[in-house]
Design a protein around this motif. Structure first.
Motif, mmCIF file in Angstrom:
data_model
loop_
_atom_site.group_PDB
_atom_site.id
_atom_site.type_symbol
_atom_site.label_atom_id
_atom_site.label_comp_id
_atom_site.label_asym_id
_atom_site.label_seq_id
_atom_site.Cartn_x
_atom_site.Cartn_y
_atom_site.Cartn_z
ATOM 1 N N GLN A 129 16.697 -32.181 -22.920
ATOM 2 C CA GLN A 129 16.530 -30.798 -22.454
ATOM 3 C C GLN A 129 15.075 -30.379 -22.664
ATOM 4 O O GLN A 129 14.496 -30.656 -23.714
ATOM 5 C CB GLN A 129 17.465 -29.875 -23.244
ATOM 6 N N VAL A 130 14.520 -29.718 -21.660
ATOM 7 C CA VAL A 130 13.140 -29.246 -21.730
ATOM 8 C C VAL A 130 13.134 -27.744 -21.467
ATOM 9 O O VAL A 130 13.783 -27.272 -20.522
ATOM 10 C CB VAL A 130 12.250 -29.964 -20.700
ATOM 11 N N GLN A 131 12.430 -27.004 -22.293
ATOM 12 C CA GLN A 131 12.330 -25.553 -22.132
ATOM 13 C C GLN A 131 10.875 -25.156 -21.917
ATOM 14 O O GLN A 131 9.965 -25.748 -22.503
ATOM 15 C CB GLN A 131 12.864 -24.817 -23.373
ATOM 16 N N SER A 151 12.777 -32.495 -25.372
ATOM 17 C CA SER A 151 12.738 -33.959 -25.373
ATOM 18 C C SER A 151 11.709 -34.468 -24.362
ATOM 19 O O SER A 151 12.032 -35.061 -23.349
ATOM 20 C CB SER A 151 14.126 -34.507 -25.043
ATOM 21 N N ILE A 152 10.446 -34.248 -24.691
ATOM 22 C CA ILE A 152 9.351 -34.576 -23.780
ATOM 23 C C ILE A 152 8.716 -35.896 -24.163
ATOM 24 O O ILE A 152 8.304 -36.079 -25.318
ATOM 25 C CB ILE A 152 8.299 -33.451 -23.791
ATOM 26 N N PHE A 153 8.618 -36.792 -23.190
ATOM 27 C CA PHE A 153 7.867 -38.024 -23.382
ATOM 28 C C PHE A 153 6.448 -37.852 -22.866
ATOM 29 O O PHE A 153 5.485 -38.185 -23.539
ATOM 30 C CB PHE A 153 8.540 -39.197 -22.670
ATOM 31 N N SER A 154 6.346 -37.285 -21.639
ATOM 32 C CA SER A 154 5.029 -37.016 -21.073
ATOM 33 C C SER A 154 5.152 -35.948 -19.993
ATOM 34 O O SER A 154 6.221 -35.746 -19.418
ATOM 35 C CB SER A 154 4.403 -38.289 -20.489
ATOM 36 N N ILE A 155 4.036 -35.274 -19.748
ATOM 37 C CA ILE A 155 3.982 -34.298 -18.662
ATOM 38 C C ILE A 155 2.854 -34.692 -17.729
ATOM 39 O O ILE A 155 1.715 -34.837 -18.165
ATOM 40 C CB ILE A 155 3.756 -32.875 -19.197
ATOM 41 N N ILE A 200 6.414 -27.655 -14.267
ATOM 42 C CA ILE A 200 5.876 -28.929 -14.735
ATOM 43 C C ILE A 200 6.675 -30.090 -14.156
ATOM 44 O O ILE A 200 7.854 -29.939 -13.815
ATOM 45 C CB ILE A 200 5.872 -29.039 -16.278
ATOM 46 N N MET A 201 6.024 -31.226 -14.046
ATOM 47 C CA MET A 201 6.696 -32.478 -13.725
ATOM 48 C C MET A 201 6.703 -33.272 -15.024
ATOM 49 O O MET A 201 5.646 -33.709 -15.503
ATOM 50 C CB MET A 201 5.949 -33.225 -12.624
ATOM 51 N N VAL A 202 7.891 -33.457 -15.587
ATOM 52 C CA VAL A 202 8.010 -33.977 -16.942
ATOM 53 C C VAL A 202 8.866 -35.234 -16.961
ATOM 54 O O VAL A 202 9.817 -35.372 -16.182
ATOM 55 C CB VAL A 202 8.597 -32.897 -17.886
#
Length: 120
Positions: free
Chosen positions: A1-3, A27-31, A97-99
């Protein structure tokens, strides 16, 4: 999940400035690309500006010269500095964003929007 949490909107007189912020978390790996869109009452949402992970910036013609987009990758945060604001800049501004998340899924995420009102 990304906020995404946006801040910095408000009421400003024509000719004034505002700086919007958008912080991504979860839960971000990269943006890859971070950007801003806006939607004025009765109009379609339109793109304002974008910045890639490498720092390349692009702007809509309506905002070029009055706006600077920047990012702090370590904080997963993107900013939009707007100067010489005009009443026609009044809109809800959305962060986009593109995440890629930690499961390596890549998708687009949107913020909830922040109101910018420019009085004449």
């Amino acid at each position: 999940q990304v906020q995404l949490v946006e801040s910095g909107g408000g009421l400003v007189q024509a000719g004034g400035s505002l700086k919007l912020s958008c912080a991504a978390s979860g839960s971000i790996f990269s943006i890859n690309v971070m950007g801003w869109y806006r939607q004025a009452p009765g109009k379609q949402r339109e793109w304002v500006a974008s910045i890639t992970s490498g720092g390349s910036r692009t702007y809509a013609d309506s905002m070029r010269g009055r706006t600077t987009i920047s990012r702090e990758s370590a904080k997963n945060t993107v900013y939009l500095q707007m100067n010489s604001l005009k009443p026609e800049d009044t809109a809800v501004y959305y962060c986009n964003i593109m995440v890629t998340n930690t499961a390596r899924a890549t998708f687009e995420a949107w913020g909830q929007g922040t109101q910018v009102t420019v009085s004449s």
